[in-house]
Design an enzyme around this catalytic site. Structure first.
Site, PDB file in Angstrom:
ATOM      1  N   CYS A  33      35.614  38.617  48.296  1.00 40.45           N
ATOM      2  CA  CYS A  33      36.535  39.777  48.068  1.00 40.45           C
ATOM      3  C   CYS A  33      36.926  40.746  46.942  1.00 40.45           C
ATOM      4  CB  CYS A  33      37.259  39.843  48.918  1.00 40.45           C
ATOM      5  SG  CYS A  33      39.103  38.898  47.832  1.00 40.45           S
ATOM      6  N   ASP A  35      38.747  39.399  44.345  1.00 41.07           N
ATOM      7  CA  ASP A  35      40.114  40.194  44.409  1.00 41.07           C
ATOM      8  C   ASP A  35      40.506  38.147  43.716  1.00 41.07           C
ATOM      9  OD1 ASP A  35      40.847  41.843  45.601  1.00 41.07           O
ATOM     10  OD2 ASP A  35      41.307  40.607  47.582  1.00 41.07           O
ATOM     11  N   CYS A  58      44.941  40.934  48.618  1.00 39.89           N
ATOM     12  CA  CYS A  58      45.591  41.507  50.250  1.00 39.89           C
ATOM     13  C   CYS A  58      47.098  40.395  50.822  1.00 39.89           C
ATOM     14  CB  CYS A  58      44.578  41.581  51.322  1.00 39.89           C
ATOM     15  SG  CYS A  58      44.173  39.806  52.178  1.00 39.89           S
ATOM     16  N   CYS A 102      40.975  34.575  52.531  1.00 42.19           N
ATOM     17  CA  CYS A 102      42.122  34.633  51.043  1.00 42.19           C
ATOM     18  C   CYS A 102      42.812  33.654  51.023  1.00 42.19           C
ATOM     19  CB  CYS A 102      42.906  36.032  51.537  1.00 42.19           C
ATOM     20  SG  CYS A 102      42.127  37.106  52.046  1.00 42.19           S
TER      21      CYS A 102
END
Ligand code: FES
Lengths: 121, 121
Positions: A33, A35, A58, A102
């Site tokens: 992603c 991130d 996120c 994540c």
């Protein structure tokens, strides 16, 4: 939908921020992603006396880092190393499968930070 | 790396929250990452008099929603409908390509909220 524990750690994250005079820092990126996650450690007698995180990730990344940092605080470096993203997700009463990557950010950044501490020592 | 404007809107998001007596609400999910975005509109004389957003999304989603809501506040519904995620990314001085899909959340949620308002009216 997200568990109450995820929503709690997302809306009210523990250990968010940085440590100026940290003993180890780990930064990792998530290829899936894009991130990033940064973990700061303060170590005393081989134990994690303080830990903070910063992320651009996120809500699932925030909640799992909040929970992961709570779980390693006061623990030895060896115990902290063994903390898996699955254990963190379980402590949060689960994460949607699409959000498991994540929670990897915290696990990997903790490993990087411990390595950084050991290298500096 | 992220632009100063992205970092500003991420660390200090504008219009985050909800509107109790909103005239239109839009909620969308991002198939790519599982994140959600909710937009609340207050409409007066076909103009957006107030707008708020809530998201579980990443820093890029937060920054682009903060900027998008700033850009549509005070605008007519027609003008707001035309706001594209590219225009939002440009106003933020760019977003990394891997993060462009995050900025779609705001655009789509604004469309849903306007549709919701028109349906209720
Ligand atoms: S989607 Fe990137 S950290 Fe969750």
């Amino acid at each position: 939908d997200y568990s109450l524990k995820v929503m709690d750690h997302f809306s009210n994250p523990r250990n968010m921020g940085s440590i100026e005079d940290s003993d180890g820092v780990g930064e990792v990126g998530n290829a899936k992603c894009g991130d990033i996650m940064k973990i700061y450690l303060k170590v005393e007698n081989d134990r994690i006396s303080d830990v903070k995180f910063q992320t651009f990730g996120c809500g699932a990344a925030i909640a799992s880092s909040s929970m992961a940092t709570e779980m390693i605080k006061g623990k030895t470096l060896e115990e902290a190393w063994k903390l898996s993203n699955k254990a963190v997700a379980e402590a949060l009463d689960g994460l949607p499968p699409i959000k498991m990557h994540c929670s990897m950010l915290a696990e990997e950044a903790i490993h990087e930070a411990i390595n950084d501490y050991l290298k500096k020592k």
